[in-house]
Design a protein around this motif. Structure first.
Motif, short mmCIF file in Angstrom:
data_model
loop_
_atom_site.label_atom_id
_atom_site.label_comp_id
_atom_site.label_asym_id
_atom_site.label_seq_id
_atom_site.Cartn_x
_atom_site.Cartn_y
_atom_site.Cartn_z
N LYS A 36 -23.54 48.82 49.96
CA LYS A 36 -24.09 49.34 48.70
C LYS A 36 -22.99 49.53 47.66
CE LYS A 36 -26.53 53.31 46.73
NZ LYS A 36 -27.13 54.64 47.02
N ASP A 37 -21.87 50.13 48.08
CA ASP A 37 -20.81 50.48 47.13
C ASP A 37 -19.91 49.31 46.77
OD1 ASP A 37 -21.83 53.03 47.27
OD2 ASP A 37 -20.29 53.78 48.65
N ASP A 38 -19.69 48.41 47.73
CA ASP A 38 -18.76 47.30 47.52
C ASP A 38 -19.30 46.06 48.25
OD1 ASP A 38 -16.58 45.78 46.83
OD2 ASP A 38 -15.12 46.91 48.01
N PRO A 39 -20.42 45.52 47.81
CA PRO A 39 -21.13 44.48 48.58
C PRO A 39 -20.32 43.23 48.85
CG PRO A 39 -21.99 44.64 46.34
CD PRO A 39 -21.11 45.82 46.54
N ARG A 40 -19.38 42.87 47.97
CA ARG A 40 -18.63 41.63 48.14
C ARG A 40 -17.33 41.83 48.93
NH1 ARG A 40 -22.88 39.34 48.08
NH2 ARG A 40 -24.02 39.30 46.11
N ARG A 41 -17.10 43.03 49.40
CA ARG A 41 -15.91 43.26 50.21
C ARG A 41 -16.02 42.45 51.50
NH1 ARG A 41 -14.70 49.05 52.94
NH2 ARG A 41 -13.97 48.12 54.88
N ARG A 54 -14.93 30.56 57.71
CA ARG A 54 -16.03 31.15 56.95
C ARG A 54 -15.71 32.61 56.65
NH1 ARG A 54 -18.25 27.94 60.96
NH2 ARG A 54 -19.70 26.30 60.26
N GLU A 55 -16.17 33.07 55.51
CA GLU A 55 -16.02 34.48 55.14
C GLU A 55 -17.40 35.13 55.07
OE1 GLU A 55 -13.81 35.04 51.57
OE2 GLU A 55 -11.96 34.16 52.38
N TYR A 56 -17.47 36.37 55.53
CA TYR A 56 -18.72 37.12 55.51
C TYR A 56 -18.46 38.48 54.87
CZ TYR A 56 -19.97 33.61 59.01
OH TYR A 56 -20.18 32.42 59.67
N ASP A 57 -19.22 38.79 53.81
CA ASP A 57 -19.03 40.09 53.16
C ASP A 57 -20.00 41.10 53.75
OD1 ASP A 57 -21.53 39.74 51.85
OD2 ASP A 57 -20.56 38.78 50.13
N PHE A 58 -19.85 42.37 53.32
CA PHE A 58 -20.65 43.43 53.91
C PHE A 58 -22.12 43.33 53.50
CE2 PHE A 58 -16.55 45.22 54.91
CZ PHE A 58 -16.78 45.88 56.11
N ASP A 59 -22.39 42.82 52.33
CA ASP A 59 -23.78 42.62 51.93
C ASP A 59 -24.46 41.63 52.87
OD1 ASP A 59 -26.02 42.84 49.87
OD2 ASP A 59 -25.63 40.67 49.87
N TRP A 60 -23.76 40.52 53.16
CA TRP A 60 -24.32 39.52 54.08
C TRP A 60 -24.56 40.12 55.46
CZ3 TRP A 60 -23.05 37.63 58.81
CH2 TRP A 60 -23.72 36.50 59.24
N LEU A 61 -23.60 40.89 55.96
CA LEU A 61 -23.71 41.47 57.30
C LEU A 61 -24.85 42.50 57.36
CD1 LEU A 61 -22.63 41.65 60.17
CD2 LEU A 61 -20.95 43.32 59.37
N ALA A 62 -24.98 43.31 56.30
CA ALA A 62 -26.05 44.30 56.27
C ALA A 62 -27.42 43.61 56.28
CB ALA A 62 -25.90 45.19 55.04
N ARG A 63 -27.57 42.58 55.45
CA ARG A 63 -28.85 41.87 55.38
C ARG A 63 -29.15 41.10 56.67
NH1 ARG A 63 -31.11 41.61 50.33
NH2 ARG A 63 -29.83 42.42 48.62
N SER A 64 -28.14 40.46 57.22
CA SER A 64 -28.35 39.67 58.44
C SER A 64 -28.72 40.56 59.62
CB SER A 64 -27.10 38.85 58.75
OG SER A 64 -26.84 37.92 57.73
N SER A 65 -28.06 41.70 59.73
CA SER A 65 -28.37 42.61 60.84
C SER A 65 -29.75 43.25 60.65
CB SER A 65 -27.30 43.68 60.98
OG SER A 65 -27.19 44.48 59.82
#
Length: 549
Positions: A36-41, A54-65
């Motif tokens: 939420k605070d830094d989605p592209r980190r 490949r790079e995965y940001d926290f927004d991707w990980l949150a949505r995928s999980s």
């Protein structure tokens, strides 16, 4: 939490406090907060076995999980269900762990080397509901399923052929919603988070259950032992089937603000390939067992640009002084040791504000009241060998200590008794408060009145260029009570001869106290080990006793 800048160990011990939010759940309180605070980190940089980065940001990980959590919920997975994971270092491992945390299901990370018998035992003993696994081990899991009732959720990752009754990871996630709000009855705090099957060197493995607070216990692991800063790229060399993976590839690193670097190599370990990828990716902090460092220093390190590497740690076995010295000479970096168990988070460590002593595991971590006890349960004095124990207090629970051995109350009671958790490991403490690991209590050798820990002798042996691996045990001796024996694996181009045995004995006498040298040396092609790579010294002792009869 804000990282303390301590000038000394005493200052750190006095100032540090671990803040544990009420009913803490890592997926909601850490992953979703960062997303939420830094989605592209960047959460993960992943290099697969095909060499693709490949790079995965926290927004991707949150949505995928969240998608996987919804997909599993649709298939009946509920809070408290136990799900086995048999995955390589593929990205689905991290997605699955976070999805299970959201659901309150209990994750059981497991190694890919398990046999049909191993899997069936774990499923039956742990009342495991389902498995998410590699396509390459699906047939093994499928065969074990025939012996297990209620083992009905089978999900495969990878392109391999699907077996009857199985579902594919990608397919079940494809249409699932990418939001999974925190349920009213969500799991957290003292609810079960995960189970590790300990790789005991004797008997069946125990089921080590950890609470949700276990995850936040690794804040110290990442922030202070790995000494991570925001923006660091951290690599821990560990398989996802073992506890060391969550020590170094997830919880503590993300809480410290670092990116986890994952090198998903398959097959035989290649030290040159590891060095190349570390140099190319600019790894800044590194953790690996001493065995890996031994392989790395045999390479020409000047060929690799490790200029971004600034901090190194190790755990899992004794660090040989020569490895410490050679690594520092080549890189300018010390290797800082740490100690913990499957049952715990980090207990003892050498931190950045401490002068490392090669061979010492360091000093106690804040929150862990470490006491060395003798065989009568009395505290040991400086220099005296004793069992590493953790003082327990009802008013201040130890964050990161396991909850129980599942369905084995007698073993839990034996480990947690008389106000202490007994690790079963031996050590001694020097006048500066540094701890020196000796080995398992059962592995200590009593010879001519001396108590000899196998690790120190093994460390001396593997510092010889002819030795690849060594296991030190005691054998019955009519004069000494026990004699020290070394079972040795040599380099492929070296022949085991009486002359070499004598040379190794003299080498040990020079490296450590002469009375510790192995009076008996046996050369073998390989050592008996558990599937996690631990040497089965008990099996060597048993074999020697049978040979003596």
């Amino acid at each position: 939490m804000t990282k303390l800048t301590a000038r000394s160990y005493d200052e750190f011990l006095k100032s540090f406090r671990l803040e544990v939010p009420e009913h803490f759940n890592f997926a909601y309180d850490v992953l979703d907060t960062i997303a939420k605070d830094d989605p592209r980190r960047k959460a993960i940089i992943h290099v697969g076995p095909d060499g693709v980065r490949r790079e995965y940001d926290f927004d991707w990980l949150a949505r995928s999980s969240a998608r996987l959590a919804n997909a599993l919920a649709e298939r009946g997975v509920r809070k408290g269900d136990r799900i086995m994971l048999i995955l390589f270092r593929r990205i689905e491992f991290w997605v699955t762990m976070m999805a299970l945390h959201r659901l309150g299901a209990v994750a059981i990370p497991s190694p890919h080397l398990l046999t049909v018998k191993d899997i069936a035992y774990r499923v039956q003993a742990g009342h495991v509901r389902g498995c998410i696994c590699e396509d390459s081990v699906a047939h093994t899991v499928h065969e074990a399923r025939e012996q297990c009732s209620d083992f009905d959720l089978l999900i495969q990752c990878g392109p391999g052929q699907m077996l009857p009754g199985w579902q594919h990871f990608d397919h079940i996630c494809a249409t699932a919603a990418d939001s999974f709000p925190r349920p009213a009855d969500y799991a957290g705090g003292n609810d079960p988070l995960l189970i590790f099957f300990s790789s005991g060197t004797t008997g069946n493995p125990k089921m080590v259950e950890h609470r949700h607070t276990y995850a936040i216990g690794h804040y110290i692991t990442g922030t202070y032992w790995h000494n991570l800063e925001p923006g660091d790229v951290h690599l821990t060399v560990a398989d996802t089937g073992w506890g060391k993976a969550v020590w170094g590839k997830m919880y503590g690193q993300w809480m410290a603000g670092a990116t986890v670097f994952v090198y998903d190599f398959r097959g035989k370990f290649d030290p040159a390939a590891l060095l190349s990828v570390m140099a190319h990716e600019g790894v800044t902090t590194f953790c690996a067992p001493p065995t890996v460092y031994r392989f790395l220093i045999r390479q020409d390190l000047s060929k690799y640009d490790l200029s971004k590497l600034r901090y190194c740690t190790t755990a899992g076995e004794l660090l040989n002084t020569s490895v410490f010295d050679d690594w520092k000479k080549a890189t300018g970096l010390s290797i800082r040791e740490g100690y913990g168990q499957t049952e715990t988070t980090l207990q003892i460590a050498t931190f950045s504000f401490m002068e490392p002593k090669p061979g010492s595991i360091g000093k106690p971590v804040p929150g862990w009241d470490i006491v060395l006890l003798d065989h009568d349960g009395n505290p040991c004095s400086t220099g005296e060998e004793g069992e590493i124990c953790v003082r327990l207090r009802d008013d201040a629970p130890v964050i990161g200590l396991f909850n129980e051995y599942v369905d084995e109350p007698e073993k839990t009671a034996a480990a947690k008794c008389n106000g202490f958790y007994h690790t079963g490991d031996k050590a001694w403490m020097d006048e500066d408060g540094y701890f020196w690991f000796l080995g398992r209590v059962d592995d200590l050798i009593k010879s001519s009145g001396y108590r000899i820990g196998p690790f120190e002798v093994e460390s001396a042996l593997i510092s010889h260029p002819a030795v690849v691996e060594a296991a030190v045990t005691g054998v019955p001796d009519p004069v000494r009570g026990q004699a020290v024996k070394a079972t040795i694996v040599l380099s492929h181009d070296v022949e085991g001869t009486p002359e070499l045995a004598k040379e190794l004995q003299n080498h040990v006498k020079k490296v450590t106290a002469p009375y510790k040298y192995p009076r008996i040396i046996e050369f073998v092609d390989e050592l008996p080990k558990t599937i996690s790579g631990k040497i089965k010294r008990a099996e060597i002792r048993k074999r020697d006793l049978q040979a003596a009869d």
